[in-house]
Design a protein around this motif. Sequence first.
Motif, PDB file in Angstrom:
ATOM      1  N   UNK A   1      -6.155  58.361 -50.003  1.00 20.82           N
ATOM      2  CA  UNK A   1      -7.194  58.189 -48.766  1.00 20.82           C
ATOM      3  C   UNK A   1      -7.673  59.531 -48.220  1.00 20.82           C
ATOM      4  N   UNK A   2      -8.766  59.794 -48.616  1.00 15.70           N
ATOM      5  CA  UNK A   2      -9.258  61.129 -48.493  1.00 15.70           C
ATOM      6  C   UNK A   2      -9.701  61.075 -46.845  1.00 15.70           C
ATOM      7  N   UNK A   3     -10.266  60.004 -46.192  1.00 13.86           N
ATOM      8  CA  UNK A   3     -10.306  60.079 -44.954  1.00 13.86           C
ATOM      9  C   UNK A   3      -9.170  60.356 -43.902  1.00 13.86           C
ATOM     10  N   UNK A   4      -8.145  59.694 -44.298  1.00 12.25           N
ATOM     11  CA  UNK A   4      -6.876  60.034 -43.555  1.00 12.25           C
ATOM     12  C   UNK A   4      -6.331  61.326 -43.635  1.00 12.25           C
ATOM     13  N   UNK A   5      -6.641  61.921 -44.910  1.00 13.04           N
ATOM     14  CA  UNK A   5      -6.004  63.372 -45.018  1.00 13.04           C
ATOM     15  C   UNK A   5      -6.889  64.403 -44.414  1.00 13.04           C
ATOM     16  N   UNK A   6      -8.300  63.980 -44.109  1.00 15.27           N
ATOM     17  CA  UNK A   6      -9.062  65.032 -43.531  1.00 15.27           C
ATOM     18  C   UNK A   6      -8.800  64.952 -41.970  1.00 15.27           C
TER      19      UNK A   6
END
Length: 133
Positions: free
Chosen positions: A79-84
């Motif tokens: 999940x790129x959004x959570x990482x960002x």
Amino acid sequence: LPPDATSDDLRYFFNRVLEIGQGPQRVPGASVLQVFLNPMGRYAFIEFRTAEEAVQILNVGSLLYQGVQIHIGRPTGFDETKFQEAWGLRPQPQQLDLAPLGVKRRAVGPTVEEGPGKIYAAGFPLKMYPEQI
């Protein structure tokens, strides 16, 4: 990964890449905390001691390991959004200097900017090699 790859070999390899690539400013100690190797699928999950070191390796994209070009990427379902959100406003870590290893930096990293001419491909079999794609 090569069929004879081991967790210990991968741990040593990635620790050396980071040790050499980070240069004299490197924080001493092992960068790789844990390696889970799936010999049937010939892939591995590698846990690094910091998010910065994980990003440094991800930004490399691929390396030659035991004569085999290996792809370095995020796991399926990442999940790129959570990482960002978790990364916040931290600056990107310094790129590894791979010249001492004889590695030339790729023009394209593991991610590609949005825009025309972008192709997304997924769902390839685990045992398919890049030259087969």
